[in-house]
Design a protein around this motif. Sequence first.
Motif, PDB file in Angstrom:
ATOM      1  N   ASP A 148       0.803  -1.298  -0.098  1.00 33.97           N
ATOM      2  CA  ASP A 148      -0.155  -0.012   0.082  1.00 33.97           C
ATOM      3  C   ASP A 148       0.880   1.239   0.003  1.00 33.97           C
ATOM      4  O   ASP A 148       0.523   2.244  -0.378  1.00 33.97           O
ATOM      5  CB  ASP A 148      -0.998  -0.198   1.246  1.00 33.97           C
ATOM      6  N   ALA A 149       2.049   1.232   0.712  1.00 33.04           N
ATOM      7  CA  ALA A 149       2.878   2.379   0.541  1.00 33.04           C
ATOM      8  C   ALA A 149       3.613   2.697  -0.872  1.00 33.04           C
ATOM      9  O   ALA A 149       3.733   3.433  -1.302  1.00 33.04           O
ATOM     10  CB  ALA A 149       3.884   2.357   1.656  1.00 33.04           C
ATOM     11  N   ASN A 175      -0.937  -5.576  -1.586  1.00 35.50           N
ATOM     12  CA  ASN A 175      -1.028  -6.136  -0.050  1.00 35.50           C
ATOM     13  C   ASN A 175      -0.982  -5.100   0.889  1.00 35.50           C
ATOM     14  O   ASN A 175      -0.121  -4.247   0.990  1.00 35.50           O
ATOM     15  CB  ASN A 175       0.544  -6.789  -0.120  1.00 35.50           C
ATOM     16  N   ASN A 177      -1.563  -3.296   4.275  1.00 36.46           N
ATOM     17  CA  ASN A 177      -1.165  -3.614   5.669  1.00 36.46           C
ATOM     18  C   ASN A 177      -1.322  -2.156   6.258  1.00 36.46           C
ATOM     19  O   ASN A 177      -0.732  -1.973   7.575  1.00 36.46           O
ATOM     20  CB  ASN A 177      -0.096  -4.361   6.013  1.00 36.46           C
ATOM     21  N   MET A 179       0.743  -0.058   6.381  1.00 39.03           N
ATOM     22  CA  MET A 179       2.148   0.268   6.796  1.00 39.03           C
ATOM     23  C   MET A 179       3.264   0.516   5.450  1.00 39.03           C
ATOM     24  O   MET A 179       2.933  -0.386   4.588  1.00 39.03           O
ATOM     25  CB  MET A 179       3.016  -0.775   7.918  1.00 39.03           C
ATOM     26  N   GLY A 180       4.028   1.287   5.722  1.00 40.29           N
ATOM     27  CA  GLY A 180       5.359   1.340   4.882  1.00 40.29           C
ATOM     28  C   GLY A 180       6.432   0.815   5.893  1.00 40.29           C
ATOM     29  O   GLY A 180       6.086  -0.017   6.648  1.00 40.29           O
TER      30      GLY A 180
HETATM   31 MG   LIG Z   1       2.511  -1.713   3.370  1.00 45.25          MG
END
Ligand SMILES: [Mg+2]
Length: 592
Positions: A148-149, A175, A177, A179-180
């Motif tokens: 996602d990042a 994917n 989550n 988060m990066g």
């Molecule tokens: Mg991520």
Amino acid sequence: MIKELLEHIASPKDLRQLPKEELPQLANELRDFIIGIVAAKEGHLGASLGVVELTIALHYIFDTPNDFLVWDVGHQAYGHKILTGRKDVFETNRQLGGISGFPKRSESEYDAFGVGHSSTSISATLGMAIASQLKGELDKLHIAVIGDASIASGMAFEALNHVGVSKANILIILNDNAMGIDPSVGALKNYLTNIKNNKRVRKHNIIEAFNIDYSGPIDGHDLPALLSELERLKTVSGPKFLHIITTKGKGLQKAEEDQVKYHAPGKFNAKTGELIAKSELNQQPPKYQDVFGLTLVELAKTNDKIVGITPAMPTGSSLKFMLDQIPERAFDVGIAEQHAVTLAAGMATQGLIPFCNIYSTFLQRAYDQVIHDVAIQNLPVVFCLDRAGLVGEDGATHHGVFDLAYLRCIPNLIIFAPLNELELRNIMYTAQLGLKGPIAIRYPRGMGTMQNWQQPFSTLEIGKGETIKEGSKVAILSIGTIGNMIKDVYIDITNKGEIAHYNMRFVKPLDEELLHHVFKKFKNIITIEDGTIVGGFGSAVLEFAQQHGYKDKNIEILGIPDTFIEHGKSEELFNSIGLSVHNMKKILSLWT
Ligand SMILES: [Mg+2]
Ligand SMILES: Cc1ncc(C[n+]2csc(CCOP(=O)(O)OP(=O)(O)O)c2C)c(N)n1
Ligand SMILES: CC(=O)[C@@H](O)[C@H](O)COP(=O)(O)O
């Protein structure tokens, strides 16, 4: 450690023999295997734990390596490596001579594309899919797995824009989550959060707006759900997009609880997840990152024109200190190096003093912005290039060795490399007093050399080097922290007096007065840098000698040779290319 199922899997062919019901057990074993080895040998952790089920499902359903699988960044591909024939060598991950921490074409036929920098997967996969079409290989599927990042980066959106008008047989798996390395940021992150919770948003799906078949979001840890959705997608032709939700660090409680720390945690107890503290002396010198981060806060408190920018590396760069303490003037813009640079340029037009902190290797992505948006307009942006030089275990994709060469040819740009923490601090102080144009300050990963670095600020004169020691026979010209090695060269030699050492500080403008002094006095000159010898500081000194007619000199250029340096401990890598005290002494013995 290897248990019943995993030990029998040498390749995805073996995996495909297992009944579906056994795959959850395999997931547990694979997770334990990754945890066991990363706990002892270090490396990236949370991202791979988060895609264990996805990795198994992909290799189970698709015909890899005939179907192409591209992992974005590649820091989450440990499970993929283990299932694709590298289980027995996985303990050599990231070590000198061992396997790479990222997918690499030369390492395995299952690694369809070499990665390390983010957001390349969709473009590369689309390229492969178009090639397959042209070759008439119409059954081949091309899969990109992107976080996602990473999908928030401009490059990924450029690729989506193309995918949406192609008929390529491509599956993009997001994917997600949230988060990066640090928490994901920006409007897209908010959108993805909404899409998970709010049906109304799903009706206006951004991926469908790109004309790409969207499905999801589904639980990326639910193996049966993943398997059946991938089976279905296998039969859908054209571009398709699957959105899965996962937890970074899944399966290791501490990693789930502190996802930033466990992105790459260092050594830890494999059972409890407890980090193993490095044996620390009471007073260690600080990391350069912290010198940057703490100094910036100190300066920003007295100069309200200062702003800080990081593209997705607030923890790594230590801009987190400013984000915590002065959030209105500190910006994490996500994985968006190009935007970070031009954002800084825009701010500079309005009299702000942007400190734009980018890892040296990631600035490569924003090269045009440095030239077109900053340098041509001579805007006083302060680039702080972290992780310059060899970074160690991340290897060829991450070494910050090209910056001196690729920046040196840009007009208007000042280039500075501090010898130590104090010089980093003082150049930051000098830069915020007001420069007429841009400056790049490059410094390495990790610890410095000084405990008492928090000294009162003083101004550094632009373009002036420093004489550390005079000598009679050989002059050593160093740039940056590698100059600290020279004091070890003096140990145990009897002819110290013959060897001079100059800390040049600036690659541009060069200290010509000091160089004239050196060239008039010495026949033997050594330059040393932790950047490429092609086009770097040594090249600048050679050009100077040529321009000013200094002939019949012995000039030895020490630096990174014209080859990609692989992974390993930094010290091992430096030794392997002759950037060592031992090699310096050898050269000096020929000339003294
Ligand atoms: Mg991520
Ligand atoms: C161009 C570029 N900028 C920054 C990085 C540093 N980096 C590596 S992983 C990462 C976060 C990736 O997050 P995401 O894609 O969501 O994957 P996750 O770790 O969450 O699985 C970042 C910023 C990079 N590899 N490449
Ligand atoms: C995969 C990636 O690009 C990052 O996780 C990188 O490894 C961070 O490097 P540092 O550990 O030097 O911050």
